[in-house]
Structure formats: structure tokens, C-alpha cells
Design an enzyme around this catalytic site. Structure first.
Site, mmCIF file in Angstrom:
data_model
loop_
_atom_site.group_PDB
_atom_site.id
_atom_site.type_symbol
_atom_site.label_atom_id
_atom_site.label_comp_id
_atom_site.label_asym_id
_atom_site.label_seq_id
_atom_site.Cartn_x
_atom_site.Cartn_y
_atom_site.Cartn_z
ATOM 1 N N HIS A 53 -6.490 29.309 -27.868
ATOM 2 C CA HIS A 53 -5.047 29.489 -27.409
ATOM 3 C C HIS A 53 -5.068 31.024 -26.922
ATOM 4 C CE1 HIS A 53 -5.218 30.709 -31.638
ATOM 5 N NE2 HIS A 53 -4.152 30.956 -31.503
ATOM 6 N N HIS A 55 -3.110 33.567 -28.420
ATOM 7 C CA HIS A 55 -2.419 34.962 -29.137
ATOM 8 C C HIS A 55 -3.542 35.787 -29.174
ATOM 9 C CE1 HIS A 55 0.198 31.946 -31.836
ATOM 10 N NE2 HIS A 55 0.842 32.325 -30.846
ATOM 11 N N ASP A 57 -4.845 38.006 -31.085
ATOM 12 C CA ASP A 57 -5.985 38.216 -32.017
ATOM 13 C C ASP A 57 -6.917 37.185 -31.530
ATOM 14 O OD1 ASP A 57 -4.167 35.962 -32.902
ATOM 15 O OD2 ASP A 57 -4.953 36.360 -35.009
ATOM 16 N N HIS A 58 -7.083 36.258 -30.548
ATOM 17 C CA HIS A 58 -7.981 35.549 -30.345
ATOM 18 C C HIS A 58 -8.507 35.814 -28.586
ATOM 19 C CE1 HIS A 58 -7.524 32.381 -33.450
ATOM 20 N NE2 HIS A 58 -6.468 33.011 -33.411
ATOM 21 N N HIS A 110 0.080 24.854 -33.377
ATOM 22 C CA HIS A 110 0.372 26.255 -33.649
ATOM 23 C C HIS A 110 0.720 26.872 -32.409
ATOM 24 C CE1 HIS A 110 -0.766 30.137 -35.147
ATOM 25 N NE2 HIS A 110 -1.681 30.458 -34.031
ATOM 26 N N ASP A 127 -6.777 28.045 -34.556
ATOM 27 C CA ASP A 127 -5.698 28.237 -35.645
ATOM 28 C C ASP A 127 -4.999 26.863 -35.894
ATOM 29 O OD1 ASP A 127 -6.362 30.839 -35.929
ATOM 30 O OD2 ASP A 127 -4.383 31.542 -35.078
ATOM 31 N N HIS A 165 -9.857 32.214 -39.128
ATOM 32 C CA HIS A 165 -9.362 32.930 -40.187
ATOM 33 C C HIS A 165 -9.651 32.856 -41.377
ATOM 34 C CE1 HIS A 165 -6.100 34.961 -37.681
ATOM 35 N NE2 HIS A 165 -5.950 33.991 -37.129
#
Length: 251
Positions: A53, A55, A57-58, A110, A127, A165
């Protein structure tokens, strides 16, 4: 195949798969530096990136990795097109990497376009599903996430859930608060506390195990529904999921 987890940012894991020749697949690189350090230390040859996805942090490390390794193929859903994806994937697509077939599973909740990738026994689910829990509903609905969980729950027992995570301890703390008399949850909670006190990774986890300790895979159980405060059976299967997610958000 060699599966490796690379810690990144605050609590992320970037997953890699390597074949015997050192060719490397990278999943959700939230930052580039820890990946580069691992690649150079082991003499790996990155060939592809999988994105679940959009975001940051990915996807935060995609640009630098692609600059460092020209020709790197980046697979991702439509929402990652402006994050560096070169090949857009969707539900039912199958892609060949490292001589393996990876099947794309559409898992919104998510985010609206979130996907997961499955190549037995590996499930890279970003996530969506965590050990003992599920992702926050930033864009999608509880009903969407519930349906995504049903898809993932169709996979074999031995599936290795490679989520993004280290949330296992907080998830099991919540599960233990909801079902304090469940022996499997309580035993797992104690084990996870021990592991995290030593800073030991709790992943990947087997899907068979998650079916025992993940409340979001047990929403059909009357005891759990009552523990969640639902006095009558829900009209829709996803309603228990929604109640649990709301409780976890406020836990």
C-alpha cells in the site's frame, strides 16, 4: 529460499526473500538504508520490490533503492503508482519472481487499495493482518477488513504471516483483556512478553497459530461476542469485527 526480516523506522519490518544465487526480493521498504546495508553485507542482487500500500513507512525507500539498482521492478497496487510502482497489480494477478509465483490478493481496509502477496508458504500482508490483531481502518471499513480477513483465512495452516510491524505484544495484551480466561491467548501473551523483553522478533507467525490467538479471526464465537459486549448475535458477521476494532482503537 531464505526469508529475512530487516528492522526499520520505529517498529517496521522490511521482508526479503533470497534464492541460492543471491537474487533478492524486497517487500515494503519503508526506508532504504537498512536494506542497502543488508544487501551489501551479504552480496545480494535485488531484482524486485513488492508494495502492499501507499503509506510512507512502506514505500519511503523505493526511490533510493531504484536509483541504486537501475532496472529494479516495483510491483504495487494502483495507489502506489506515484510512490514508485512500475507494474500495477490487482486481485487475482500472479507474478513470477525468483522462479516463484506470487498471487495478488486484494485486501482493503487499512487503505482502499491494499493488496497482499502469497507464495506458499509466505504471505506478505503489509498492514492487514498482524500477529494477534489487524490493521487500523484509516481509509476502509470494518466490513472491508473483515472480508479481507476471510480471504486470508482461506490459506493453508502452514502459511507464514509476514506482516510489517512488531505489534504482537500490544495485540496480545488487548486479547488477554478481552478473553482473560482463554488458555491459548494467555499462554501466548506470556511468551510474547518474554520475547519482547529480550527484543526478540515475534514474526513470522503461522496462520494456524493466528486462528487460535487472533480475536479478529474468531469473531464468529459466541463467547467472544459476549465478551465484546454484544448481548445478541450480530445481524452481520462483520459487526463483531467492527466492535473489536473500535475497542482496540480505544484500548
Amino acid at each position: 529460499m531464505n526469508l529475512t526480516s530487516i528492522p526499520a523506522l520505529q517498529d517496521n519490518y522490511i521482508w526479503t526473500l533470497n534464492d541460492e544465487q543471491g537474487n533478492c526480493l524486497i517487500v515494503d521498504p519503508g526506508e532504504a538504508q537498512p536494506v542497502l546495508e543488508k544487501v551489501y553485507a551479504n552480496g545480494w542482487h535485488p531484482v524486485a520490490i513488492l508494495l502492499t500500500h501507499h503509506h510512507s513507512d512502506h514505500v519511503g525507500g523505493v526511490k533510493k533503492l531504484c536509483e541504486t539498482f537501475p532496472g529494479l521492478v516495483v510491483y504495487g497496487p494502483q495507489e502506489t503508482q506515484d510512490k514508485g510502482a512500475t507494474h500495477i497489480v490487482s486481485e487475482g494477478d500472479c507474478i513470477d519472481i525468483l522462479g516463484r509465483e506470487f498471487c495478488v490478493i486484494f485486501t482493503p481496509g487499512h487503505t482502499l487499495g491494499h493488496v497482499s502477496y502469497y507464495s506458499s508458504p509466505y504471505l506478505f500482508c503489509g498492514d492487514t493482518m498482524f500477529s494477534g490483531g489487524c490493521g487500523r481502518l484509516f481509509e476502509g471499513t470494518a466490513e472491508q477488513m473483515y472480508e479481507s480477513f476471510q480471504k486470508l483465512n482461506e490459506l493453508p495452516d502452514e502459511t507464514l504471516v509476514c506482516c510489517a510491524h512488531e505489534y504482537t505484544l500490544s495485540n496480545l495484551k488487548f486479547a488477554a483483556a478481552v478473553l482473560p480466561h482463554d488458555p491459548q491467548i494467555m499462554a501466548c501473551y506470556q511468551q510474547i512478553k518474554y520475547l519482547r523483553a529480550k527484543n526478540v522478533i515475534t514474526l513470522p507467525t503461522k496462520l494456524a497459530h493466528e486462528r487460535q490467538i487472533n480475536l479478529f479471526l474468531r469473531t464468529q464465537e459466541p463467547d467472544l461476542q459476549r465478551a465484546a459486549g454484544m448481548n445478541i448475535p450480530p445481524a452481520h458477521a462483520w459487526e463483531t469485527f467492527a466492535v473489536l476494532r473500535d475497542k482496540k482503537d480505544r484500548f
